[in-house]
Design an enzyme around this catalytic site. Sequence first.
Site, PDB file in Angstrom:
ATOM      1  N   ASN A 145       0.800  -1.238   0.000  1.00 46.85           N
ATOM      2  CA  ASN A 145       0.000   0.000   0.000  1.00 46.85           C
ATOM      3  C   ASN A 145       0.825   1.277   0.000  1.00 46.85           C
ATOM      4  O   ASN A 145       0.345   2.343  -0.377  1.00 46.85           O
ATOM      5  CB  ASN A 145      -1.000  -0.022   1.151  1.00 46.85           C
ATOM      6  CG  ASN A 145      -0.328  -0.077   2.515  1.00 46.85           C
ATOM      7  OD1 ASN A 145       0.810  -0.486   2.641  1.00 46.85           O
ATOM      8  ND2 ASN A 145      -1.057   0.361   3.542  1.00 46.85           N
ATOM      9  N   GLU A 243       5.316  -4.023  11.966  1.00 48.31           N
ATOM     10  CA  GLU A 243       4.327  -2.964  11.757  1.00 48.31           C
ATOM     11  C   GLU A 243       3.134  -3.636  11.094  1.00 48.31           C
ATOM     12  O   GLU A 243       3.180  -3.957   9.912  1.00 48.31           O
ATOM     13  CB  GLU A 243       4.925  -1.866  10.870  1.00 48.31           C
ATOM     14  CG  GLU A 243       6.074  -1.127  11.506  1.00 48.31           C
ATOM     15  CD  GLU A 243       5.605  -0.102  12.528  1.00 48.31           C
ATOM     16  OE1 GLU A 243       6.454   0.551  13.130  1.00 48.31           O
ATOM     17  OE2 GLU A 243       4.382   0.052  12.703  1.00 48.31           O
ATOM     18  N   CYS A 277      -2.804   1.565   6.968  1.00 48.38           N
ATOM     19  CA  CYS A 277      -2.887   0.858   8.253  1.00 48.38           C
ATOM     20  C   CYS A 277      -3.456   1.739   9.348  1.00 48.38           C
ATOM     21  O   CYS A 277      -3.958   1.243  10.345  1.00 48.38           O
ATOM     22  CB  CYS A 277      -1.494   0.410   8.667  1.00 48.38           C
ATOM     23  SG  CYS A 277      -0.350   1.794   8.766  1.00 48.38           S
ATOM     24  N   GLU A 452       9.068   2.955  13.987  1.00 50.76           N
ATOM     25  CA  GLU A 452       9.762   3.403  12.772  1.00 50.76           C
ATOM     26  C   GLU A 452       9.648   4.916  12.687  1.00 50.76           C
ATOM     27  O   GLU A 452       8.535   5.456  12.786  1.00 50.76           O
ATOM     28  CB  GLU A 452       9.161   2.744  11.528  1.00 50.76           C
ATOM     29  CG  GLU A 452       9.348   1.227  11.526  1.00 50.76           C
ATOM     30  CD  GLU A 452       9.025   0.588  10.192  1.00 50.76           C
ATOM     31  OE1 GLU A 452       8.057   1.006   9.525  1.00 50.76           O
ATOM     32  OE2 GLU A 452       9.767  -0.340   9.801  1.00 50.76           O
TER      33      GLU A 452
END
Length: 471
Positions: A145, A243, A277, A452
């Site tokens: 994505n 993640e 997400c 991150e």
Amino acid sequence: MEIIINGEKRGADNVIEVINPFTQRVIDTVPNASEEDLRDAVDSAHRAFMKWKVESADTRAAFLMNWFQVIQIHKEELAELMTMEQGKPLKEALGEITYANSYISWFAEEAKRIYGQTIPASSPGKRIFVQKQPVGVVAAITPWNFPAAMITRKVAPAIAAGCSVVIKPAEETPLTALRLVELAHEAGAPAGLINIVTGDAERIGDTLLGDERVRKLSFTGSTEVGKLLMKKSADTMKRISLELGGQAPFIVLSDADLDKAVAGAIASKFRNAGQTCICSNRFYVHHSIAESFTSKLKEAVAELRVGDGLDQETDIGPLIDEGAYDKVKRHIDNAVENGASLVVGGVVDDTSQGYFVEPTILSGAEDDMLCMTEETFGPVLPIATFEDEEEAIARANDTPFGLSAYLFTQDISKAVRLSEQLEYGIIGLNDGAPSAAQAPFGGMKESGMGREGGPQGIEEYLETKYLSLGL
Ligand SMILES: NC(=O)c1ccc[n+]([C@@H]2O[C@H](COP(=O)([O-])OP(=O)(O)OC[C@H]3O[C@@H](n4cnc5c(N)ncnc54)[C@H](O)[C@@H]3O)[C@@H](O)[C@H]2O)c1
Ligand SMILES: O=C[C@H](O)CS(=O)(=O)O
């Protein structure tokens, strides 16, 4: 396009096709990497790591900034490539290239701030020195994505820390990643520092995770696959960053600025056609303002244009594939069958020109509906109402996921108090777009582990050791 191992391109007879989600046509092919390719990639990364780990912070930073500049020069080309393979609107793709590049510039600076410590020893005849050192060869496995940002959000801190990398991008969107690595070599990447392989995900994953020279797995993707890879990392005790999936609640309190809340809803729900997400997945609106919020939202949604991502007017492109479309349709149908009202939107029945879903608002949503319990990953906005804040927080936290949550209120004390009660790694407080390279992005519970971005992001690629010096 070709994979890149030890600074050299490699083709293959055995290839996988890359499909344009709008035209449904093949736009390119990439190699299905062989076992020899994979072995060579880890061999190269290991050799490169032995040299890169002793390079100075200035040298690491200088390479990253060269890569940043080269990407800047090619950002329009990269954005068009991304839209062709992923479907997102060109203006969003351009935004992603800028966002992806911000991780490179951020970690070019962080490379120079990997500090140690001296700690007063309890014994007067000793001195304790704490050092940070790079973890080693990193396997980076990324989703479809965000074909650029999910690459640089891993590779930039890894390189800044002194590590080397083997990247395995999503089979749906490998082209942007391959081009980014080509540009890294134009920017002066040493041979073997950044390798990229494409092909059968499970086979590649098993080979990389089975190699004890790979000391770190950095994975972004679904919770299901994340759990699988976590288990597979145990045999060689790899460091892992995960993640994973989200299922964000979006809470609108009775005192919220409704125009801000609607703008935040649009920003957090419809980016990448709802395929992010941290997209808001379920909306909890105080009963006293539900009607006015829904009415304002409907007006804003009416301005969104669905179409070909290459068209400058497009706000919402096609979903990535038929499976995504079927899941979103299932969520809409399940909600309506169980009493929700379709305020606006729905799936586009003609899928000959791609798998499209109109921006969709559902009212009267209930917590047992699929759209309120699963990650929809589409432009569907279900609205449920609540009576009081304690109820809203309890319902918002009632999920295995813990990535992002959104809260809109004008009462600062209430905002801080309720944000602290939300079990999520990222809180958008009167803000529908919280992502930034300066911030430690990541989730709790089944949304993953590790961070991150931000000062924390480089720690994922560092080992801590201490020296005890006897005088
Ligand atoms: N938390 C975050 O930062 C973040 C960011 C983007 C996407 N996501 C999540 O990713 C999901 C969508 O991405 P996706 O569909 O690409 O996820 P996915 O888990 O299907 O795939 C992610 C990556 O894993 C690879 N993969 C799949 N099965 C594998 C296996 N058995 N062994 C090794 N590799 C394997 C894929 O090829 C791909 O490169 C959503 O759940 C979304 O929430 C999370
Ligand atoms: O899909 C997940 C991405 O991490 C979202 S963002 O681009 O970082 O906000």
